[in-house]
Design a protein around this motif. Structure first.
Motif, PDB file in Angstrom:
ATOM      1  N   ALA A  59       5.615   0.507  -0.869  1.00 49.38           N
ATOM      2  CA  ALA A  59       5.792   1.944  -0.648  1.00 49.38           C
ATOM      3  C   ALA A  59       7.218   2.363  -0.969  1.00 49.38           C
ATOM      4  O   ALA A  59       7.438   3.450  -1.536  1.00 49.38           O
ATOM      5  CB  ALA A  59       5.449   2.283   0.806  1.00 49.38           C
ATOM      6  N   ALA A  60       8.176   1.528  -0.616  1.00 49.36           N
ATOM      7  CA  ALA A  60       9.584   1.869  -0.860  1.00 49.36           C
ATOM      8  C   ALA A  60       9.921   1.882  -2.348  1.00 49.36           C
ATOM      9  O   ALA A  60      10.848   2.580  -2.784  1.00 49.36           O
ATOM     10  CB  ALA A  60      10.487   0.876  -0.124  1.00 49.36           C
ATOM     11  N   THR A  61       9.167   1.124  -3.165  1.00 51.17           N
ATOM     12  CA  THR A  61       9.448   1.059  -4.615  1.00 51.17           C
ATOM     13  C   THR A  61       8.592   2.026  -5.416  1.00 51.17           C
ATOM     14  O   THR A  61       8.544   1.950  -6.645  1.00 51.17           O
ATOM     15  CB  THR A  61       9.222  -0.369  -5.118  1.00 51.17           C
ATOM     16  OG1 THR A  61       7.878  -0.791  -4.807  1.00 51.17           O
ATOM     17  CG2 THR A  61      10.213  -1.328  -4.490  1.00 51.17           C
ATOM     18  N   GLY A  62       7.892   2.935  -4.724  1.00 54.75           N
ATOM     19  CA  GLY A  62       7.196   4.002  -5.427  1.00 54.75           C
ATOM     20  C   GLY A  62       5.721   3.798  -5.635  1.00 54.75           C
ATOM     21  O   GLY A  62       5.095   4.586  -6.361  1.00 54.75           O
ATOM     22  N   ASP A  63       5.120   2.790  -5.059  1.00 54.01           N
ATOM     23  CA  ASP A  63       3.688   2.566  -5.211  1.00 54.01           C
ATOM     24  C   ASP A  63       2.959   3.664  -4.419  1.00 54.01           C
ATOM     25  O   ASP A  63       2.985   3.705  -3.187  1.00 54.01           O
ATOM     26  CB  ASP A  63       3.321   1.182  -4.672  1.00 54.01           C
ATOM     27  CG  ASP A  63       1.850   0.822  -4.919  1.00 54.01           C
ATOM     28  OD1 ASP A  63       0.996   1.738  -4.933  1.00 54.01           O
ATOM     29  OD2 ASP A  63       1.542  -0.370  -5.061  1.00 54.01           O
ATOM     30  N   GLY A  64       2.288   4.569  -5.157  1.00 54.16           N
ATOM     31  CA  GLY A  64       1.633   5.715  -4.526  1.00 54.16           C
ATOM     32  C   GLY A  64       0.531   5.302  -3.565  1.00 54.16           C
ATOM     33  O   GLY A  64       0.382   5.888  -2.482  1.00 54.16           O
ATOM     34  N   GLN A  87       2.060   4.031  -0.527  1.00 58.10           N
ATOM     35  CA  GLN A  87       2.645   5.114   0.273  1.00 58.10           C
ATOM     36  C   GLN A  87       1.565   5.875   1.045  1.00 58.10           C
ATOM     37  O   GLN A  87       1.744   6.210   2.226  1.00 58.10           O
ATOM     38  CB  GLN A  87       3.418   6.070  -0.644  1.00 58.10           C
ATOM     39  CG  GLN A  87       4.688   5.457  -1.219  1.00 58.10           C
ATOM     40  CD  GLN A  87       5.360   6.362  -2.214  1.00 58.10           C
ATOM     41  OE1 GLN A  87       4.773   7.345  -2.702  1.00 58.10           O
ATOM     42  NE2 GLN A  87       6.611   6.044  -2.563  1.00 58.10           N
ATOM     43  N   LYS A  88       0.435   6.156   0.409  1.00 53.78           N
ATOM     44  CA  LYS A  88      -0.666   6.844   1.082  1.00 53.78           C
ATOM     45  C   LYS A  88      -1.227   5.992   2.232  1.00 53.78           C
ATOM     46  O   LYS A  88      -1.547   6.493   3.319  1.00 53.78           O
ATOM     47  CB  LYS A  88      -1.780   7.177   0.080  1.00 53.78           C
ATOM     48  CG  LYS A  88      -1.405   8.276  -0.902  1.00 53.78           C
ATOM     49  CD  LYS A  88      -2.558   8.574  -1.830  1.00 53.78           C
ATOM     50  CE  LYS A  88      -2.193   9.677  -2.833  1.00 53.78           C
ATOM     51  NZ  LYS A  88      -3.311   9.992  -3.750  1.00 53.78           N
TER      52      LYS A  88
END
Length: 214
Positions: free
Chosen positions: A53-58, A61-62
């Motif tokens: 999540a911190a590296t931009g994995d959508g 993150q959801k």
């Protein structure tokens, strides 16, 4: 405070007895343990997704957002459970205190009954004892008449009259010792013979020296 629900209660109904409060507390404790276990599981899942999540994995993150929402709901539920459990524990403590107070009241009542019963027994003993002095007066008069009659009929006056008040009183004291009065009164205890078991028989023996031939 949150709504407290047990398996036997309708929603919104509060326990009405100590046993129901105990069941309610047990139910809330079980829910609290389940809540803690679920929040611990969610925390592990969030930790596993934190880097993605911190590296931009959508998707990560959801997923983290969903887990956070679930954790927030569980946190609110945990607060409600804790408040409900505190309420239940207060109710249980109050019922325990009430029961202890009732039991003490009953114990005090029984104690008072024992005191009153003892006092009634003392009054009964007092009544019996108060009836004795008039009888002893009659005994003294009977002794005087016997002494006079014995002398008038030619009997010899003994050096130590066995029917005299002192002698009869000594036998009475020994008799009282034999039937249990020594445990309560400072009576003389016979040292070389058993205590008199019948005052009547002792007096019968004492009167033998006053017998006269026809």
């Amino acid at each position: 405070m949150s709504q407290i629900v047990t398996e036997r209660e309708a929603p919104g109904a509060l326990p009405a007895s100590p046993a129901e409060w105990q069941a309610c507390a047990a139910h809330l404790q079980a829910r609290q343990a389940e809540n803690d276990a679920e929040r611990a599981r969610l925390a592990r899942q969030r930790e596993a997704l934190a880097l993605a999540a911190a590296t931009g994995d959508g998707r990560a993150q959801k997923r983290v957002q969903m887990l956070a929402g679930r954790d927030q709901a569980l946190a609110l539920d945990a607060m409600n459970i804790a408040q409900g459990l505190a309420h239940a524990e207060i109710a249980i403590a109050r019922s325990v205190a009430d029961r202890a107070g009732f039991e003490r009241q009953e114990a005090v009542r029984r104690h008072q009954v024992m005191l009153e019963s003892r006092l009634s027994l003392i009054a009964e003993i007092e009544l019996v004892l108060r009836s004795m002095p008039p009888l002893l007066v009659q005994l003294a008069e009977a002794t005087r008449l016997i002494e006079e009659s014995h002398l008038a009929l030619g009997g010899e006056r003994p050096t130590l009259p066995p029917l005299a008040q002192e002698a009869a009183g000594g036998r009475l004291a020994e008799f009282m010792t034999g039937i249990g009065f020594a445990a309560w009164l400072p009576l003389a205890r016979p040292e070389i013979r058993p205590a008199i078991q019948s005052w009547t028989e002792a007096e019968r023996a004492a009167q033998a020296s006053y017998a006269l031939p026809a």
